[in-house]
Design a protein around this motif. Structure first.
Motif, PDB file in Angstrom:
ATOM      1  N   ILE A 138     -30.123 -29.322  90.244  1.00 34.40           N
ATOM      2  CA  ILE A 138     -30.991 -30.225  89.486  1.00 34.40           C
ATOM      3  C   ILE A 138     -30.186 -30.899  88.381  1.00 34.40           C
ATOM      4  CG2 ILE A 138     -32.884 -30.314  87.819  1.00 34.40           C
ATOM      5  CD1 ILE A 138     -34.319 -28.215  89.443  1.00 34.40           C
ATOM      6  N   THR A 139     -29.430 -30.101  87.643  1.00 33.69           N
ATOM      7  CA  THR A 139     -28.631 -30.655  86.546  1.00 33.69           C
ATOM      8  C   THR A 139     -27.609 -31.652  87.064  1.00 33.69           C
ATOM      9  OG1 THR A 139     -28.901 -28.605  85.287  1.00 33.69           O
ATOM     10  CG2 THR A 139     -27.098 -30.060  84.633  1.00 33.69           C
ATOM     11  N   VAL A 140     -26.933 -31.316  88.155  1.00 34.70           N
ATOM     12  CA  VAL A 140     -25.886 -32.179  88.692  1.00 34.70           C
ATOM     13  C   VAL A 140     -26.456 -33.517  89.156  1.00 34.70           C
ATOM     14  CG1 VAL A 140     -24.196 -32.450  90.549  1.00 34.70           C
ATOM     15  CG2 VAL A 140     -24.381 -30.261  89.341  1.00 34.70           C
ATOM     16  N   ILE A 141     -27.518 -33.479  89.971  1.00 33.87           N
ATOM     17  CA  ILE A 141     -28.047 -34.726  90.520  1.00 33.87           C
ATOM     18  C   ILE A 141     -28.696 -35.566  89.433  1.00 33.87           C
ATOM     19  CG2 ILE A 141     -30.376 -33.992  91.198  1.00 33.87           C
ATOM     20  CD1 ILE A 141     -27.910 -36.029  93.341  1.00 33.87           C
ATOM     21  N   CYS A 142     -29.330 -34.929  88.454  1.00 39.06           N
ATOM     22  CA  CYS A 142     -29.942 -35.687  87.364  1.00 39.06           C
ATOM     23  C   CYS A 142     -28.885 -36.282  86.433  1.00 39.06           C
ATOM     24  CB  CYS A 142     -30.910 -34.809  86.583  1.00 39.06           C
ATOM     25  SG  CYS A 142     -32.429 -34.408  87.498  1.00 39.06           S
ATOM     26  N   SER A 220     -36.731 -46.441  96.888  1.00 39.62           N
ATOM     27  CA  SER A 220     -36.667 -45.445  97.963  1.00 39.62           C
ATOM     28  C   SER A 220     -35.335 -44.722  97.970  1.00 39.62           C
ATOM     29  CB  SER A 220     -36.901 -46.123  99.321  1.00 39.62           C
ATOM     30  OG  SER A 220     -38.189 -46.681  99.395  1.00 39.62           O
ATOM     31  N   LEU A 221     -34.268 -45.447  97.658  1.00 43.60           N
ATOM     32  CA  LEU A 221     -32.946 -44.830  97.635  1.00 43.60           C
ATOM     33  C   LEU A 221     -32.828 -43.852  96.466  1.00 43.60           C
ATOM     34  CD1 LEU A 221     -30.239 -44.723  99.036  1.00 43.60           C
ATOM     35  CD2 LEU A 221     -29.481 -46.627  97.619  1.00 43.60           C
ATOM     36  N   ALA A 222     -33.363 -44.229  95.317  1.00 37.38           N
ATOM     37  CA  ALA A 222     -33.361 -43.312  94.179  1.00 37.38           C
ATOM     38  C   ALA A 222     -34.137 -42.042  94.526  1.00 37.38           C
ATOM     39  CB  ALA A 222     -33.974 -43.997  92.962  1.00 37.38           C
ATOM     40  N   PHE A 223     -35.284 -42.217  95.180  1.00 38.27           N
ATOM     41  CA  PHE A 223     -36.086 -41.068  95.613  1.00 38.27           C
ATOM     42  C   PHE A 223     -35.299 -40.191  96.581  1.00 38.27           C
ATOM     43  CE2 PHE A 223     -38.802 -39.619  99.183  1.00 38.27           C
ATOM     44  CZ  PHE A 223     -39.481 -38.591  98.542  1.00 38.27           C
ATOM     45  N   LEU A 224     -34.645 -40.801  97.559  1.00 38.42           N
ATOM     46  CA  LEU A 224     -33.920 -40.030  98.567  1.00 38.42           C
ATOM     47  C   LEU A 224     -32.764 -39.247  97.941  1.00 38.42           C
ATOM     48  CD1 LEU A 224     -33.392 -39.289 101.521  1.00 38.42           C
ATOM     49  CD2 LEU A 224     -31.996 -41.357 101.707  1.00 38.42           C
ATOM     50  N   ILE A 225     -32.019 -39.890  97.049  1.00 41.47           N
ATOM     51  CA  ILE A 225     -30.880 -39.211  96.422  1.00 41.47           C
ATOM     52  C   ILE A 225     -31.364 -38.039  95.572  1.00 41.47           C
ATOM     53  CG2 ILE A 225     -28.985 -39.473  94.774  1.00 41.47           C
ATOM     54  CD1 ILE A 225     -28.712 -42.367  95.775  1.00 41.47           C
ATOM     55  N   LEU A 226     -32.442 -38.260  94.831  1.00 43.27           N
ATOM     56  CA  LEU A 226     -33.013 -37.179  94.042  1.00 43.27           C
ATOM     57  C   LEU A 226     -33.498 -36.033  94.932  1.00 43.27           C
ATOM     58  CD1 LEU A 226     -35.183 -38.993  91.344  1.00 43.27           C
ATOM     59  CD2 LEU A 226     -33.558 -37.158  90.895  1.00 43.27           C
ATOM     60  N   PHE A 227     -34.291 -36.401  95.917  1.00 37.11           N
ATOM     61  CA  PHE A 227     -34.949 -35.414  96.769  1.00 37.11           C
ATOM     62  C   PHE A 227     -33.927 -34.640  97.597  1.00 37.11           C
ATOM     63  CE2 PHE A 227     -37.336 -34.169 100.585  1.00 37.11           C
ATOM     64  CZ  PHE A 227     -38.423 -33.549 100.013  1.00 37.11           C
ATOM     65  N   ALA A 228     -33.131 -35.360  98.370  1.00 36.13           N
ATOM     66  CA  ALA A 228     -32.169 -34.702  99.255  1.00 36.13           C
ATOM     67  C   ALA A 228     -31.015 -34.088  98.469  1.00 36.13           C
ATOM     68  CB  ALA A 228     -31.638 -35.701 100.287  1.00 36.13           C
ATOM     69  N   LEU A 344     -20.712 -33.976  97.903  1.00 33.16           N
ATOM     70  CA  LEU A 344     -21.226 -33.401  96.671  1.00 33.16           C
ATOM     71  C   LEU A 344     -21.841 -32.030  96.933  1.00 33.16           C
ATOM     72  CD1 LEU A 344     -21.826 -33.598  93.672  1.00 33.16           C
ATOM     73  CD2 LEU A 344     -23.909 -34.882  94.230  1.00 33.16           C
ATOM     74  N   ALA A 345     -22.607 -31.885  98.009  1.00 28.71           N
ATOM     75  CA  ALA A 345     -23.204 -30.587  98.343  1.00 28.71           C
ATOM     76  C   ALA A 345     -22.124 -29.534  98.571  1.00 28.71           C
ATOM     77  CB  ALA A 345     -24.086 -30.725  99.583  1.00 28.71           C
ATOM     78  N   ARG A 346     -21.062 -29.919  99.254  1.00 27.99           N
ATOM     79  CA  ARG A 346     -19.958 -28.977  99.489  1.00 27.99           C
ATOM     80  C   ARG A 346     -19.304 -28.572  98.165  1.00 27.99           C
ATOM     81  NH1 ARG A 346     -19.190 -32.180 104.470  1.00 27.99           N
ATOM     82  NH2 ARG A 346     -19.066 -30.702 106.228  1.00 27.99           N
ATOM     83  N   ALA A 347     -19.039 -29.551  97.310  1.00 23.36           N
ATOM     84  CA  ALA A 347     -18.389 -29.259  96.033  1.00 23.36           C
ATOM     85  C   ALA A 347     -19.260 -28.340  95.177  1.00 23.36           C
ATOM     86  CB  ALA A 347     -18.096 -30.559  95.290  1.00 23.36           C
ATOM     87  N   GLU A 348     -20.548 -28.621  95.104  1.00 22.80           N
ATOM     88  CA  GLU A 348     -21.447 -27.788  94.301  1.00 22.80           C
ATOM     89  C   GLU A 348     -21.488 -26.357  94.827  1.00 22.80           C
ATOM     90  OE1 GLU A 348     -25.287 -29.434  92.896  1.00 22.80           O
ATOM     91  OE2 GLU A 348     -24.695 -31.191  94.050  1.00 22.80           O
ATOM     92  N   THR A 349     -21.572 -26.204  96.138  1.00 22.85           N
ATOM     93  CA  THR A 349     -21.647 -24.862  96.720  1.00 22.85           C
ATOM     94  C   THR A 349     -20.363 -24.089  96.469  1.00 22.85           C
ATOM     95  OG1 THR A 349     -23.129 -25.707  98.439  1.00 22.85           O
ATOM     96  CG2 THR A 349     -22.105 -23.574  98.835  1.00 22.85           C
ATOM     97  N   GLU A 350     -19.235 -24.736  96.685  1.00 20.97           N
ATOM     98  CA  GLU A 350     -17.949 -24.081  96.445  1.00 20.97           C
ATOM     99  C   GLU A 350     -17.817 -23.634  94.989  1.00 20.97           C
ATOM    100  OE1 GLU A 350     -13.297 -25.426  96.037  1.00 20.97           O
ATOM    101  OE2 GLU A 350     -14.572 -26.576  97.401  1.00 20.97           O
TER     102      GLU A 350
END
Length: 388
Positions: A138-142, A220-228, A344-350
């Motif tokens: 949440i912090t990262v994407i926001c 819609s793109l802002a929503f998708l980036i936030l949501f996904a 980004l998902a990979r970096a956050e998880t690592e």
């Protein structure tokens, strides 16, 4: 077959039976309407890249697919588009969502992870979803989008209402969509008045040879980036932590050699990915998959999780093996609709796992059986009680 039957609690047992007996199977989809489920790796991978399988809901048979009914201002997103619109928007977004930006985020991600772990103290017990695996993405994407800190708790509640609706609150999803639409409208207006160094400001300004995002496409793109960006990553991190704690031999091996973390993230994604199913598809013409002809306009679900546990592609697939070459897994998609935020998902998880391994050497499960969210959209934990 009702898709919800056993899929939340025992998805891999269900998928194993279907792969062996009916790899393309007639089901009742998550929205209660008839659909087809594809489960074998080769078929799923081919379907994800097949241009005859449309993501545009207008390609579906009238009155059949219901799904998540988004307002028009949130529905003009990449998960409901085919080329050429999809190609145009990916190109525009690619100018703002770059690998360089993800690289710049690695240090802030680690700083956020350390701050969350500092708040836990050196020992105790906690629900790791509430205290770590959810607030980190949440912090990262926001931060990436430039969303004020005071709005972030509401955002998590909205996404939870959309992905795992509470049967006792049938209007919660609609209320969450309305609240998110109002929030994004106000946020975009604020960014136009006062642009900042964030992704939303970049998306407002981005253009390519005179082309730019329409108002609905931007929203819609802002929503998708936030949501996904939140939803996929919180599940990926939480599922990876659970898998490690359930496999102490793999946890010990990773502690001994943390340099293997980037490769381990791929195995975590394969073993217990964040999505059971890819976005639905609609054949533009009659399509034959594994000998089964699916009529044009029918709803097709392809299972990423079933594909990634297919023994024809990954030997001994139900075993977590961090030394495995998990390249080619489909947890984040394939083809032109491959997850835009995958780096980004990979970096956050690592980074999240590295911080846990370094800071909490005594981390252990407080309860033997995890509590999964009641959702066929997102494969993730409701809670993860641990001691440390």
């Amino acid at each position: 077959m009702d898709l919800a039957d056993g899929l939340i609690d025992q998805p891999y047992d269900v998928y194993r039976r279907l792969r062996d007996t009916a790899p393309v199977h007639r089901i009742t989809g998550p929205d209660g309407t008839p659909a087809w489920l594809v489960t074998r790796y080769d078929d799923v991978r081919a379907a994800l890249a097949d241009p005859r399988l449309s993501l545009d809901k207008r390609s579906g048979t009238a009155g059949r697919y219901k799904g998540l009914l988004l307002p028009p201002a949130l529905d003009a997103n990449l998960l409901n588009m085919d080329p050429p619109d999809h190609t145009r928007i990916r190109r525009l977004v690619g100018r703002a969502f770059t690998p360089r930006r993800v690289q710049q985020l690695r240090e802030p991600i680690r700083r956020t992870a350390d701050q969350l772990l500092d708040a836990l103290g050196p020992h105790g017990s906690t629900d790791l979803v509430a205290s770590y695996t959810a607030p980190l993405p949440i912090t990262v994407i926001c931060d990436l989008l430039g969303i004020p800190e005071g709005d972030r708790l509401d955002f998590r509640q909205w996404t939870d209402s959309l992905t795992a609706p509470d049967p006792a609150r049938p209007d919660a999803s609609k209320q969450a969509m309305e609240a998110m639409l109002g929030f994004l409208t106000r946020l975009l207006e604020a960014k136009r008045r006062a642009p900042a160094d964030d992704l939303l400001s970049d998306l407002i300004a981005v253009r390519d040879e005179g082309d730019r995002l329409t108002e609905d496409e931007l929203m819609s793109l802002a929503f998708l980036i936030l949501f996904a960006g939140y939803e996929n990553t919180v599940q990926l991190i939480g599922n990876a932590v659970l898998a490690l704690l359930q496999h102490p031999d793999q946890l010990a091996a990773l502690r001994k050699d943390p340099e293997q973390l980037p490769a381990a993230v791929e195995e975590f994604a394969r073993y217990e990915g964040p999505m059971l199913l890819a976005m639905r598809r609609f054949p533009l013409e009659d399509v034959t998959i594994a000998g089964v002809t699916i009529p044009a306009g029918e709803t097709v679900w392809v299972s990423l999780s079933a594909a990634d546990r297919d023994p024809a592609r990954f030997p001994d697939p139900d075993r977590l093996d961090l030394s495995r070459d998990a390249a080619g897994h489909l947890a984040l998609g394939h083809g032109i609709h491959y997850c835009l935020g995958a780096p980004l998902a990979r970096a956050e998880t690592e980074i999240a796992l590295a911080a846990l391994l370094e800071r909490l050497p005594g981390l252990a499960l407080a309860e033997p059986q995890p509590t999964w969210r009641r959702s066929t959209r997102a494969r993730g934990l409701r809670a993860l009680p641990v001691t440390y």
